[in-house]
Design an enzyme around this catalytic site. Structure first.
Site, PDB file in Angstrom:
ATOM      1  N   CYS A 273       0.840  -1.205   0.000  1.00 60.57           N
ATOM      2  CA  CYS A 273       0.000   0.000   0.000  1.00 60.57           C
ATOM      3  C   CYS A 273       0.870   1.249   0.000  1.00 60.57           C
ATOM      4  CB  CYS A 273      -0.882   0.014   1.246  1.00 60.57           C
ATOM      5  SG  CYS A 273      -2.142  -1.266   1.234  1.00 60.57           S
ATOM      6  N   GLY A 274       0.369   2.270  -0.646  1.00 59.86           N
ATOM      7  CA  GLY A 274       1.057   3.557  -0.652  1.00 59.86           C
ATOM      8  C   GLY A 274       0.183   4.611  -0.007  1.00 59.86           C
ATOM      9  N   ARG A 275      -0.766   5.110  -0.794  1.00 58.39           N
ATOM     10  CA  ARG A 275      -1.620   6.226  -0.373  1.00 58.39           C
ATOM     11  C   ARG A 275      -2.257   6.019   1.006  1.00 58.39           C
ATOM     12  NH1 ARG A 275      -3.976   9.404  -4.312  1.00 58.39           N
ATOM     13  NH2 ARG A 275      -3.546   7.740  -5.779  1.00 58.39           N
ATOM     14  N   CYS A 348       0.546  30.615 -14.047  1.00 58.49           N
ATOM     15  CA  CYS A 348      -0.199  31.329 -15.095  1.00 58.49           C
ATOM     16  C   CYS A 348      -0.999  30.331 -15.921  1.00 58.49           C
ATOM     17  CB  CYS A 348       0.760  32.059 -16.011  1.00 58.49           C
ATOM     18  SG  CYS A 348       2.114  32.820 -15.160  1.00 58.49           S
TER      19      CYS A 348
HETATM   20  C1  LIG Z   1       2.018  -2.161  -8.707  1.00 61.76           C
HETATM   21  C2  LIG Z   1       1.580  -1.151  -7.704  1.00 61.76           C
HETATM   22  N1  LIG Z   1       1.602  -1.484  -6.405  1.00 61.76           N
HETATM   23  C3  LIG Z   1       1.227  -0.606  -5.441  1.00 61.76           C
HETATM   24  C4  LIG Z   1       0.823   0.669  -5.769  1.00 61.76           C
HETATM   25  C5  LIG Z   1       0.406   1.597  -4.680  1.00 61.76           C
HETATM   26  O1  LIG Z   1      -0.905   1.974  -4.860  1.00 61.76           O
HETATM   27  P1  LIG Z   1      -1.669   2.788  -3.749  1.00 61.76           P
HETATM   28  O2  LIG Z   1      -0.854   3.984  -3.424  1.00 61.76           O
HETATM   29  O3  LIG Z   1      -2.965   3.122  -4.391  1.00 61.76           O
HETATM   30  O4  LIG Z   1      -1.824   1.880  -2.552  1.00 61.76           O
HETATM   31  C6  LIG Z   1       0.771   1.064  -7.116  1.00 61.76           C
HETATM   32  C7  LIG Z   1       0.333   2.394  -7.510  1.00 61.76           C
HETATM   33  O5  LIG Z   1       0.167   2.748  -8.639  1.00 61.76           O
HETATM   34  C8  LIG Z   1       1.179   0.113  -8.110  1.00 61.76           C
HETATM   35  O6  LIG Z   1       1.149   0.434  -9.418  1.00 61.76           O
END
Ligand SMILES: Cc1ncc(COP(=O)(O)O)c(C=O)c1O
Length: 398
Positions: A273-275, A348
């Site tokens: 997970c990232g976001r 701008c």
């Molecule tokens: C292969 C893969 N894994 C993980 C992520 C992380 O996604 P998220 O930030 O939506 O959890 C992404 C984001 O594009 C991704 O392409």
């Protein structure tokens, strides 16, 4: 008072008082980040791992805060791999993403990447040749763009429909044939990341269930036993209704029940997970430096813009924010009294908009507009050099 942590409010006012120019800054709340991610990781079922998708925010203090909490980092380029390895030589790293260069694959072999997520048959052949040539062993997952009975339900889709990500299910037999011809690259399992912005935990559980059932089918069909299933990231942030976020507690409970249905499988489930991990810890603070009316609309021009904070433009949404009133009190104006305002930056271009026709309260010159959920896909996805404005201050509360 706005619904912002007192430490964030204090940091914003302190930064504002340090310069005579209007403020523009990113503030990151690292204690809150640690609390949030620890809670998520602790509640995962025992056979699950959480990796952090570095692409969401690779800032070093963020990675340093996360490294003791998550099981490892996911990288999606040679640059991210080098960055992570330079600072975290022993942290488990997995390497995904389309279009990997041969030099990046070699780098991955050098840098002891735990798993490479292979995106195509050509990439698989390249990797097998390299590994064999160098006599280096490498474990992999095959990234599969799974066919789904209906298209996924979010705006950002990487699978279930035709995309350049991963390989089609029908490539699996060819991939296994390539792997069978050599001894250096070993298949450990499958990788799925079909979407981002998933806010509905029931749908996400249903998607994971489909992955698991599908892998069980492939194990049967191809006479395989795999031990790794990467279920991707993609858990979303509700920018439009910030009070209604992904229900992690229910998700954890549902996941525990779901995994109990596969007692005979030796699988570890991995999230990347990232976001969902870092968005909430970040704030972009932009001071109101001009206010004007045009027709019957008010505009507040804020210090900075979407060249620092592209998230609202990238997502085409009104970004959530809170206003910290200028500690010195309202100026002589122009000020906006109880009317909607469009919040823009200094670029701008009419696309430099953070939020349109929002707020409806009093907004004054010198007030600080604090955009929440700015800790992921924010600074690092923005076109910093456009118009050559200075970069924002960067402050990490710790
Ligand atoms: C292969 C893969 N894994 C993980 C992520 C992380 O996604 P998220 O930030 O939506 O959890 C992404 C984001 O594009 C991704 O392409």
């Amino acid at each position: 008072m706005p619904d912002l942590p007192s430490t964030v409010q204090q940091a914003a006012y302190d930064l504002k008082s340090e310069s005579s120019d209007p403020l523009c800054a990113y503030i990151y709340d690292l204690p809150a980040l640690r609390r949030h991610v620890s809670g998520i990781v602790r509640a995962l079922p025992a056979n699950c791992d959480m990796f952090y998708a570095t692409k969401a925010n690779p800032a070093l203090p963020v990675l340093q805060a996360l490294s003791p909490i998550v099981q490892g980092f996911e990288v999606a380029s040679g640059g991210e791999l080098d960055w992570v390895r330079q600072h975290f030589p022993d942290t488990p790293v997995i390497f995904g993403g389309p279009g990997k260069l041969a030099s990046e694959l070699e780098n991955a072999l050098d840098q002891r990447v735990e798993l490479i997520h292979v995106e195509s048959l050509l990439e698989l052949r390249r990797l097998c040749n390299l590994a064999e040539h160098r006599q280096t062993r490498q474990d992999i997952l095959l990234r599969i763009n799974l066919e789904l009975p209906s298209a996924p339900s979010t705006r950002l889709t990487m699978g279930g429909v035709p995309t350049p990500f991963g390989m089609e299910e029908r490539c699996i037999a060819d991939a296994l044939a390539i792997l069978a011809q050599q001894d250096w690259v070993r298949l450990r399992g499958f990788h799925f990341h079909l979407m981002s912005h998933q806010l509905d935990h029931h749908r996400h559980l249903a998607l994971i269930e489909r992955y698991l059932d599908t892998v069980r089918g492939w194990e049967h069909q191809f006479g395989l036993t795999v031990d790794q299933i990467n279920v991707g990231g993609g858990i979303g942030i509700n920018y439009v209704e910030p009070a209604q976020q992904f229900d992690w507690a229910d998700f954890h409970a549902g996941l525990t029940n779901l995994l109990a249905r596969y007692p005979d499988r030796p699988w570890r489930l991995r999230f990347e997970c990232g976001r969902a991990l870092t968005a909430a810890c970040g704030y972009y603070v932009a001071e109101v430096l001009d206010i004007k009316a045009c027709g019957d609309e008010w505009f507040a021009i804020c210090r900075g813009g979407t060249h620092h904070f592209r998230t609202p433009a990238a997502q085409a949404h009104n970004h959530p924010f809170q206003v910290l009133p200028d500690a010195k009190g309202p100026t002589d104006g122009p000020n906006i009294v109880n009317a909607p305002v469009t919040l823009v930056g200094q670029l701008c271009t009419p696309k430099d908009v953070f939020a349109r026709q929002v707020y409806g309260q009093t907004l004054c010159l010198g007030d600080l507009v604090v955009f929440q959920y700015a800790g992921a896909y924010a600074w690092n996805i923005s076109h910093h050099e456009f118009l050559m404005h200075p970069h924002p201050r960067e402050y990490f509360i710790d």
